[in-house]
Write an enzyme that holds these catalytic residues in place. Structure first.
Site, mmCIF file in Angstrom:
data_model
loop_
_atom_site.group_PDB
_atom_site.id
_atom_site.type_symbol
_atom_site.label_atom_id
_atom_site.label_comp_id
_atom_site.label_asym_id
_atom_site.label_seq_id
_atom_site.Cartn_x
_atom_site.Cartn_y
_atom_site.Cartn_z
ATOM 1 N N ASP A 64 48.088 -27.839 -6.573
ATOM 2 C CA ASP A 64 48.340 -29.041 -7.362
ATOM 3 C C ASP A 64 49.625 -29.720 -6.885
ATOM 4 O O ASP A 64 49.939 -29.680 -5.694
ATOM 5 C CB ASP A 64 48.411 -28.666 -8.848
ATOM 6 C CG ASP A 64 47.795 -29.725 -9.745
ATOM 7 O OD1 ASP A 64 48.339 -30.844 -9.782
ATOM 8 O OD2 ASP A 64 46.782 -29.441 -10.413
ATOM 9 N N HIS A 91 51.285 -33.262 -13.276
ATOM 10 C CA HIS A 91 49.903 -32.779 -13.229
ATOM 11 C C HIS A 91 49.844 -31.272 -12.979
ATOM 12 O O HIS A 91 49.140 -30.530 -13.670
ATOM 13 C CB HIS A 91 49.159 -33.544 -12.138
ATOM 14 C CG HIS A 91 47.678 -33.326 -12.106
ATOM 15 N ND1 HIS A 91 47.095 -32.237 -11.488
ATOM 16 C CD2 HIS A 91 46.657 -34.060 -12.599
ATOM 17 C CE1 HIS A 91 45.785 -32.333 -11.602
ATOM 18 N NE2 HIS A 91 45.495 -33.427 -12.275
ATOM 19 N N SER A 141 40.379 -32.543 -14.319
ATOM 20 C CA SER A 141 41.562 -31.776 -13.913
ATOM 21 C C SER A 141 42.026 -30.857 -15.025
ATOM 22 O O SER A 141 42.622 -29.814 -14.775
ATOM 23 C CB SER A 141 42.720 -32.720 -13.566
ATOM 24 O OG SER A 141 42.689 -33.106 -12.224
#
Length: 775
Positions: A150, A223, A556
């Site tokens: 990520d 994220h 996600s």
């Protein structure tokens, strides 16, 4: 969908082609990154190492440079574990010449991947909080390690506190790489490893500006921190986003360890970096890989992520990937290889209601996560304005794009903005900059009635398409239209839930129709988890708020839920293969919501299908004890590839390092021992007969007796043989066959299920029957 099979096929094929085809002009002298797969066993004895051989092979085809460039500088990465070869900078002609060299298996061009969060525009929402037995299990002593590919990690988050965890497992070979903002002490017994991969990114986009971006594992995007905390975050009491979704935030497997592999940067994620991270993670010793990104669909032998994860699977690593946010369009899936668990997104039973009270006295319910100093009085009405020309469809003036609002018209008013083009939260910033005091964000036909709560910078409420049209009609037809906005906090027990998110990518899997994808859906809308300290909750540069937790949506977010549950299953059943874990998740998934009706599709307000939800919504408690599993070994997956009409050279991409060859044990793609069943009748002949085979392994009580139940289909009869399975020992394998006989070809796919029951366990497989016309 279409009214006849030709139209339906045309629709999905057109979607598939538009999703995957890319046209680009190329400069023959321009060097680009290529991933070069080598046959490890073909290294001549004259070389002392594989890297020396790889380098020599490259030098044999590359032009000598006048600038004195070292040819070794062309090599960005050397791959040695899940994949063998190098990533190198080559011209197109050099790549073509290299493909002819001995020992070269395949050459794959660099591919750009994107994170699968809907942050631009960003969906926001909630996190499941209820505490069940599964979350309270202590898995620390099992030492399961999850690799998260990520944007890095924010180590100061309370979610990565390592209190109570035992020392890092001795088998772990990973390391804590350092750089700006990230030192050795930032790793601990929770974050056991942190690495960065940027050579492919820099080769494609230029050097990273280290003043504005951390060239280290530190996450300034948010994220990666969010997904890592969702997988295995430690419990944090009182977690919330500006007071919303208050409760205890925890990962799915709070006792598992996290290894962060930073592969995504401000300009995207590149396949050579991703491949290197997978290769390194396998060597480091991860048990699970969580990959919340994707980059379209390529043939199996051209997909570097599919090739790398095949190698990871061979090493016993479970791989979970996001399905993509291309829904509700059909054939919008990514990451469809059968050895990958492909995860779609669904809603949960919490919401963040807000209301719009119109001057007519009518109140419309929407959603919002607004929490600021400016609130509108409930006892006062404010002028309402819509800049669009008609209420039924948006136009450029109704989208509240930068520079489109006239302060003289909107100042002091609540502005109605249509969704589309720009991020939702940014529309509110545009309204605020123009002097507006509030915003009503209206869904369009593309979004339907799926409501999305955002952390707005001014009072704002999102409403569905139908209510949006009514509000816009009121604003356009009433000279003195007024409204006010109210925010009601967090509400629980929302029904129906779960619902398949409109943005969640859909099947069918056009690469192989017989492999049903997605595999499952999991919570992916309104998920509360840890956040970076470098960015506000809206991700806008103008947002100076700082929060410890944020609420995001996207596949996600659903992917790490499954990764965490997989870690939990691996801890409880360390002997289970990646396929057994996937089977447990799929066969125990549920397909009815909390109103006992079939799962709904948010984009259509109608029942969803296996093309939307796969086997169903994950049920972690049931997955711990599935009764039976459909196991698949690496050779079985290779046999599946043998049925895909690949050439010997293309198959070598997957089979070389284990010396795999085709034994032709799988007659067709549908015979892979997959937990889902997809039957494709090649024509519309009524007499068509198709027989598929499955083998189940008993992981429940040694003495177990199962009987089968199959749902009826209009277009075919189904016969299962045998109809009962009698197990006498644990891990015993028994086989059955399913014969489909076409009787009345349908113009659309049909959906149903097959279930083995023993009085305690219900082992369910979705069934899809598709009729392909003779074109």
């Amino acid at each position: 969908m279409a009214e006849n099979p030709v139209k339906w096929l045309f629709l999905v094929l057109t979607s598939y082609l538009s999703f995957t085809l890319v046209h680009s002009a190329s400069n023959p002298l321009l060097k680009k990154t290529y991933i070069v797969q080598m046959d490890k066993s073909a290294m001549p004895a004259s070389f002392s190492s594989h890297l020396e051989w790889y380098s020599s092979t490259l030098k044999s085809v590359t032009y000598q440079t006048q600038s004195g460039e070292e040819e070794d500088d062309r090599i960005l990465y050397s791959y040695q574990n899940a994949f063998h070869g190098v990533a190198a900078q080559l011209t197109e002609e050099e790549a073509e010449r290299l493909e002819e060299q001995d020992g070269v298996v395949a050459i794959l061009p660099e591919m750009k991947y994107q994170l699968h969060t809907t942050r631009s525009p960003m969906f926001l929402g909630l996190e499941r909080e209820e505490s069940t037995r599964i979350w309270s299990q202590n898995v620390a002593d099992h030492d399961v390690i999850v690799g998260v590919l990520d944007t890095g990690i924010w180590p100061e988050s309370e979610s990565f506190n390592d209190t109570g965890l035992s020392p890092v497992p001795a088998r772990w070979k990973g390391m804590c790489e350092t750089g700006r903002g990230f030192q050795k002490h930032h790793c601990n017994r929770k974050i056991v490893g942190a690495r960065v991969f940027y050579r492919g990114y820099e080769a494609a986009t230029g050097k990273i500006n280290e003043k504005t971006e951390y060239k280290s594992p530190r996450d300034q995007d948010g994220h990666g921190t969010h997904t890592a905390a969702t997988v295995a975050g430690a419990p944090v009491r009182g977690a919330n986003l500006l007071g919303y979704a208050y409760g205890t935030a925890r990962g799915m497997a709070p006792g598992a360890r996290i290894a962060a592999y930073k592969v995504c940067w401000s300009g995207g994620c590149f396949s050579s970096d991703i491949l290197s991270a997978v290769d390194r993670a396998v060597a480091d010793g991860v048990n699970v890989l969580s990959i919340s990104l994707g980059g379209g669909v390529s043939s199996y032998y051209r997909d570097s992520l599919a090739i790398a994860t095949f190698g990871a699977m061979e090493m016993g690593v479970f791989v979970s990937c996001s399905a993509g946010n291309g829904g509700p369009d059909p054939v919008s899936l990514t990451n469809v290889s059968p050895w990958i668990t492909t995860v779609g997104a669904s809603t949960m039973d919490r919401d963040f209601p807000a209301t719009v009270k119109l001057g007519t006295g009518r109140t419309v319910t929407g959603v919002s996560l607004y929490k600021g100093r400016r609130f509108l009085s409930l006892n006062k009405q404010y002028p309402l304005v819509y800049m669009g020309s008609n209420y039924s469809s948006p136009d450029p003036s109704s989208l509240c794009l930068e520079g489109t609002l006239d302060p003289h018209i909107v100042s002091g008013k609540i502005v109605i903005c249509d969704r589309g083009i720009s991020p939702r939260v940014q529309k509110g910033q545009v309204v605020k900059d123009a002097g507006g005091i509030g915003m009503i964000l209206t869904n369009t036909a593309a979004n339907g009635e799926e409501l999305v709560a955002d952390c707005h910078l001014l009072p704002a409420v999102a409403v569905g398409e139908m209510e949006g049209k009514a509000i816009k009609h009121y604003a356009l037809t009433s000279r003195k239209a007024t409204a006010t906005l109210a925010f009601l906090g967090t509400r629980l027990g929302i029904k129906p839930s779960p619902v398949v998110a409109a943005f969640s990518s859909r099947g069918p899997n056009f690469l192989t129709l017989e492999i049903l994808k997605p595999d499952v859906v999991a919570p992916g809308v309104n998920i509360l988890a840890a956040w970076t300290g470098d960015l506000g909750p809206s991700s806008l540069a103008t947002d100076h708020r700082r929060v410890k937790f944020n609420i995001l949506s996207g596949t996600s977010m659903s992917c790490p839920h499954v990764s965490g549950i997989a870690a939990l299953l691996k801890a409880r059943h360390p002997e289970w293969s990646p396929a057994a874990i996937k089977s447990a998740l799929m066969t125990t998934a549920y397909v009815h919501d909390n109103t006992h009706n079939p799962l709904e599709d948010a984009s259509a307000a109608a029942p969803s299908t296996p093309y939307d939800h796969g086997a169903g919504h994950i049920n972690p408690l049931k997955a711990l004890d599935p009764g039976l599993v459909y196991d698949i070994e690496a050779q079985d997956y290779f046999e599946f590839l043998c049925s895909q009409k690949l050439t010997a050279a293309q198959l070598k991409v997957f089979g070389k390092y284990s010396n795999r060859t085709c034994h032709h044990t799988i007659a067709n793609s549908g015979d892979l021992n997959y937990p889902a069943i997809s039957v494709v009748f090649p024509d519309n002949k009524v007499s068509s007969v198709m027989t598929l085979h499955r083998t189940v392994t008993n992981v429940g009580p040694p003495i177990s007796n199962y009987h089968v139940v199959v749902s009826p289909f209009k277009g075919a009869t189904i016969k299962v043989d045998p109809v009962t399975l009698h197990f006498t020992r644990k891990n015993q394998k028994l086989s059955y066959k399913i014969t489909f006989t076409a009787k009345s070809p349908q113009t659309m796919p049909e959906f149903g299920g097959l279930m083995w029951k023993d009085g305690v366990h219900k082992v369910r497989s979705p069934i899809v029957i598709t009729w392909l016309p003779t074109l």
